[in-house]
Design a protein around this motif. Structure first.
Motif, PDB file in Angstrom:
ATOM      1  N   THR A  31      26.897  37.001  40.038  1.00  0.00           N
ATOM      2  CA  THR A  31      27.965  37.003  41.031  1.00  0.00           C
ATOM      3  C   THR A  31      27.500  36.371  42.343  1.00  0.00           C
ATOM      4  OG1 THR A  31      28.786  39.045  40.024  1.00  0.00           O
ATOM      5  CG2 THR A  31      29.632  38.470  42.205  1.00  0.00           C
ATOM      6  N   VAL A  48      29.214  33.194  44.438  1.00  0.00           N
ATOM      7  CA  VAL A  48      29.681  33.294  45.825  1.00  0.00           C
ATOM      8  C   VAL A  48      28.985  32.249  46.692  1.00  0.00           C
ATOM      9  CG1 VAL A  48      29.765  34.792  47.853  1.00  0.00           C
ATOM     10  CG2 VAL A  48      30.332  35.715  45.584  1.00  0.00           C
ATOM     11  N   LYS A  75      30.437  28.573  46.894  1.00  0.00           N
ATOM     12  CA  LYS A  75      31.652  28.193  47.626  1.00  0.00           C
ATOM     13  C   LYS A  75      31.351  27.180  48.722  1.00  0.00           C
ATOM     14  CE  LYS A  75      31.828  31.852  51.205  1.00  0.00           C
ATOM     15  NZ  LYS A  75      30.441  32.320  51.016  1.00  0.00           N
ATOM     16  N   PHE A  85      33.739  28.889  41.554  1.00  0.00           N
ATOM     17  CA  PHE A  85      34.068  29.832  42.619  1.00  0.00           C
ATOM     18  C   PHE A  85      35.575  29.983  42.776  1.00  0.00           C
ATOM     19  CE2 PHE A  85      35.373  30.777  46.954  1.00  0.00           C
ATOM     20  CZ  PHE A  85      34.808  32.038  47.098  1.00  0.00           C
ATOM     21  N   TYR A  88      36.809  32.234  39.999  1.00  0.00           N
ATOM     22  CA  TYR A  88      36.286  33.589  40.234  1.00  0.00           C
ATOM     23  C   TYR A  88      37.036  34.259  41.390  1.00  0.00           C
ATOM     24  CZ  TYR A  88      33.297  37.006  42.579  1.00  0.00           C
ATOM     25  OH  TYR A  88      32.840  38.119  43.239  1.00  0.00           O
ATOM     26  N   ASP A  89      37.176  33.553  42.491  1.00  0.00           N
ATOM     27  CA  ASP A  89      37.794  34.119  43.686  1.00  0.00           C
ATOM     28  C   ASP A  89      39.245  34.500  43.424  1.00  0.00           C
ATOM     29  OD1 ASP A  89      37.538  34.739  46.528  1.00  0.00           O
ATOM     30  OD2 ASP A  89      38.918  33.071  46.863  1.00  0.00           O
ATOM     31  N   TYR A  90      39.939  33.690  42.649  1.00  0.00           N
ATOM     32  CA  TYR A  90      41.332  33.994  42.338  1.00  0.00           C
ATOM     33  C   TYR A  90      41.424  35.248  41.473  1.00  0.00           C
ATOM     34  CZ  TYR A  90      46.270  32.790  42.053  1.00  0.00           C
ATOM     35  OH  TYR A  90      47.636  32.790  42.192  1.00  0.00           O
ATOM     36  N   GLU A 132      39.267  37.707  41.511  1.00  0.00           N
ATOM     37  CA  GLU A 132      38.925  38.852  42.347  1.00  0.00           C
ATOM     38  C   GLU A 132      40.080  39.257  43.263  1.00  0.00           C
ATOM     39  OE1 GLU A 132      35.905  40.639  42.046  1.00  0.00           O
ATOM     40  OE2 GLU A 132      36.073  39.410  40.237  1.00  0.00           O
ATOM     41  N   LYS A 133      40.856  38.283  43.719  1.00  0.00           N
ATOM     42  CA  LYS A 133      41.942  38.571  44.655  1.00  0.00           C
ATOM     43  C   LYS A 133      43.226  39.025  43.953  1.00  0.00           C
ATOM     44  CE  LYS A 133      40.391  35.481  48.343  1.00  0.00           C
ATOM     45  NZ  LYS A 133      40.586  34.163  49.005  1.00  0.00           N
ATOM     46  N   HIS A 183      43.721  31.315  37.922  1.00  0.00           N
ATOM     47  CA  HIS A 183      44.342  30.468  38.939  1.00  0.00           C
ATOM     48  C   HIS A 183      45.500  29.678  38.339  1.00  0.00           C
ATOM     49  CE1 HIS A 183      43.537  27.451  42.464  1.00  0.00           C
ATOM     50  NE2 HIS A 183      44.579  28.216  42.681  1.00  0.00           N
TER      51      HIS A 183
END
Length: 378
Positions: free
Chosen positions: A210, A214, A217, A229, A232-234, A236-237, A242
């Motif tokens: 992880t 991060v 990015k 990223f 992954y970020d999408y 997590e949010k 995505h």
């Protein structure tokens, strides 16, 4: 439902159970619903369990696509500016990684090694010592074109001694050969749903650290769809992909994972080993030679060499077997004619015994002498 069962001895997609096939027959659902996001969240956690990855320290990220997409994502997303990649290359799929670097213009060293010998960790260590700007070491666990197994634990240790991360194409080993990311010094591994978890094509996944995702990015952005990223970020949010996920394929993958855990890691590997041994027994009885020394094989792919017989016709033999429910596959070696028989999927040794009865009949139909002949003595 009465679904015809074919035995796929190609390197993927693999033979699936009827329960995995039927898992796709579900009510239509919008993939943006919370219910579906929850399913994907559980799927992501279960993927970590396969490779004994500590949750939090590692995560899994889902993508639509084949196994090659995973290589693309890792290499283009995880390379910092002013750094380069070392490709440990002794087969077709590590060559593909080098081609990805070339297409993106990523700085890299393509360490070409013999295709019939496990990669030499000492050669990797020397390249790393001479090139302190290497940030990623990448190789293939099971070079599926030949069935060669690479010593990933030792290569990963060398990468870590020199401050590089280690990415491994485990498409043809994950959920088959036991893998432990900590023990095996793996930072990122990958696979597709149609291989070890014996589900359907169209879903791929990357399991990785992880913190490294991060960090990435802030690295140069080389792709939009294939950015690790960003995906992954999408997740997590929102808990969602995505972009639109392969909904029915995800249901099949969830069922495949249920069946994986029900069978168990060691029992599943034992079954693949039974199949692998049965393939060798059948080939040995017919006189076929292997491209790769037995002790260097992955336990999942066998590459027999074409016999020196004017009546040998792979296409005709393939078609004879295919018409009777068995699929064999051509080799992927530039200078030696081979074909492949693989121990993947929902099959067991009885299926291999049944196959060799058909295969022997195919050889007879073509007039190929048995035991098969080779011009040069062994």
């Amino acid at each position: 439902m009465n679904i015809k069962r074919n035995i796929l001895l190609n390197p993927g997609p693999s033979t699936t159970t009827d329960t995995v096939k039927l898992a796709q027959v579900v009510p239509d659902i919008c993939p943006r619903e919370r219910e579906f996001a929850s399913l994907m969240g559980t799927l992501r956690s279960d993927l970590l369990r396969i490779v004994h990855a500590p949750e939090g320290e590692f995560t899994s990220v889902l993508f639509c696509g084949s196994g090659t997409l995973n290589i693309d994502v890792c290499l283009n997303s995880l390379l910092p500016a002013e750094k380069k990649i070392l490709i440990v290359n002794n087969g077709a799929y590590s060559t593909r990684a080098a081609e990805i670097c070339e297409y993106y213009g990523l700085p890299h060293i393509n360490l070409r090694l013999p295709i019939d010998t496990p990669a030499d960790p000492g050669a990797v260590e020397k390249i790393l010592a001479d090139n302190p700007d290497i940030a990623i070491v990448h190789t293939t666990h099971n070079e599926t074109g030949t069935g060669l197994l690479n010593p990933i634990k030792e290569i990963g240790a060398a990468a870590h001694r020199h401050g590089a991360i280690f990415t491994v194409d485990t498409t043809s080993t994950l959920a088959m050969r036991p893998i432990d990311v900590i023990r095996d010094n793996i930072d990122f591994c990958m696979a597709s749903a149609q291989k070890g978890i014996m589900a359907m094509t169209g879903l791929s996944f990357i399991i990785g650290r992880t913190a490294e995702i991060v960090k990435s990015k802030d690295y140069p952005r080389r792709s939009y769809y294939c950015n690790l990223f960003l995906q992954y970020d999408y997740f997590e949010k929102t808990g969602q992909m995505h972009f639109t996920p392969p909904v029915q394929t995800i249901y099949a993958a969830i069922q495949g994972l249920r069946e994986y855990f029900a069978e168990g890691e060691e029992a599943k590997w034992a079954r693949h080993t039974r199949v692998f041994n049965a393939i060798h027994e059948g080939l040995d009885a017919l006189g076929f030679r292997d491209l790769i020394r037995r002790e260097w094989q992955s336990g999942l792919v066998v590459s027999p060499i074409y016999p020196d017989d004017p009546n040998w016709d792979f296409g005709r033999i393939h078609d004879y077997c295919y018409e009777r429910g068995f699929t064999i596959y051509p080799g992927k070696v530039s200078d030696t004619d081979t074909f492949r028989l693989c121990a993947l999927g929902a099959i067991d040794e009885k299926d291999i015994h049944d196959f060799f009865r058909v295969f022997r009949a195919a050889l007879d139909d073509c007039g190929v002498a048995v035991p098969v002949r080779y011009k040069e003595a062994k």
